[in-house]
Design an enzyme around this catalytic site. Structure first.
Site, short mmCIF file in Angstrom:
data_model
loop_
_atom_site.label_atom_id
_atom_site.label_comp_id
_atom_site.label_asym_id
_atom_site.label_seq_id
_atom_site.Cartn_x
_atom_site.Cartn_y
_atom_site.Cartn_z
N ASP A 1 -6.91 2.76 4.77
CA ASP A 1 -8.08 1.87 4.91
C ASP A 1 -8.74 2.20 6.08
OD1 ASP A 1 -9.72 -0.44 4.05
OD2 ASP A 1 -8.62 -1.72 5.38
N PRO B 1 11.42 0.23 9.22
CA PRO B 1 12.53 -0.72 9.30
C PRO B 1 13.07 -1.20 7.64
CG PRO B 1 11.09 -0.95 10.95
CD PRO B 1 10.44 -0.14 10.25
N VAL C 1 0.66 -1.08 0.04
CA VAL C 1 0.11 -0.02 -0.03
C VAL C 1 1.04 1.26 -0.16
CG1 VAL C 1 -1.73 1.12 1.36
CG2 VAL C 1 -2.01 -1.20 1.07
N GLY D 1 10.99 -4.33 6.57
CA GLY D 1 9.57 -4.03 6.01
C GLY D 1 9.44 -3.50 4.84
#
Length: 271
Positions: free
Chosen positions: A130, A59, A39, A62
């Site tokens: 979201d 990080p 996203v 990620g």
């Protein structure tokens, strides 16, 4: 009563529940993206397309492949750690200033809400992925063709449906509409050079509108630089020539030298 009814018919009715859809100019403004997943990658591409300066706080483990690619190619600034509240006050990429916009795309609802609340305290517009109630703005489904951008928004209610509607609209547009808009932009720039005064603004706008109405998109795409320069000769007298006249002026001819059959005479043969 009759007067009130007449007024109701005359003016458009208010339709609440929508969003104010704007073209937000964020060129050279600083955008902070919290998160580095799929996203976040889409959000990053959207703001990079608008020429923003982007910092990603996440990080390293990620980052998804696309975001990792942006970092490796120096398209974004990367801070290898989790978000900290001080990020809303100062970041290196913004010369120590606060970000102009924040987008949060992490899989932690509680942390996302905390980012949202901090943005509200700092009066920074934010989008929490979201979570429509925690968004100052939404991302719509966008069709892009050069300078043309068409956005479809469902106000956060049906993103997938918005994408289908966008695809339907895109298929209905001529393939060269982006090129036509580029040509109009070039013409406007040339016009501003020969009529730069502020008070000329209304006349410039009216004349460009007449040109846009007079020529088809294909006609606009086919105009050469010489055609545009010749077209600008008609701005002073506030006229728009027929396309045949404009093309006939190629090679240095003046409009008065060109004879164009306008269908005003003819003949018939009796049987």
């Amino acid at each position: 009563m009759a007067a009130a009814a007449s007024a109701n018919d005359k003016f458009p009715k208010v339709q609440g529940g929508g969003s104010l859809i704007l073209a937000w100019q964020i060129r050279n403004k600083h955008v902070l993206v919290v998160g580095g997943g799929e996203v976040a990658a889409g959000r990053i591409l959207n703001v990079l397309n608008a020429d923003a300066i982007v910092t990603v706080v996440c990080p390293a483990d990620g980052l998804n492949p696309e975001v990792r690619h942006r970092v490796a190619n120096n398209e974004v600034h990367h801070i290898d750690r989790v978000f900290e509240p001080s990020d809303l006050e100062s970041l290196p990429a913004s010369n120590g200033n606060a970000p102009d916009m924040v987008m949060c795309a992490i899989d932690d609802p509680a942390a996302s809400t905390q980012v949202w609340k901090l943005c509200k305290q700092h009066r920074i517009p934010a989008n929490i992925a979201d979570v429509p109630p925690e968004c100052d703005f939404y991302f719509g489904a966008v069709h892009r063709d050069g300078p043309l951008q068409v956005m479809v928004s469902t106000n956060g209610k049906g993103p997938r449906l918005a994408a289908s509607i966008r695809n339907f609209i895109a298929k209905s547009l001529p393939p060269n509409v982006g090129d036509a808009i580029t040509q109009v932009g070039t013409l406007r720039s040339k016009l501003r050079q020969i009529a730069p005064k502020t008070e000329e603004g209304p006349k410039r706008m009216r004349w460009i509108t007449r040109v846009s109405d007079a020529y088809s998109w294909n006609d606009m795409v086919d105009l050469t630089d010489e055609d545009m320069d010749n077209l600008l000769k008609f701005y002073g007298p506030n006229k728009v020539p027929d396309l045949d006249v404009l093309k006939g002026m190629r090679g240095g001819r003046e409009a008065e030298e060109i004879d164009v059959f306008d269908g005003s005479f003819g003949f018939c043969i009796g049987v």
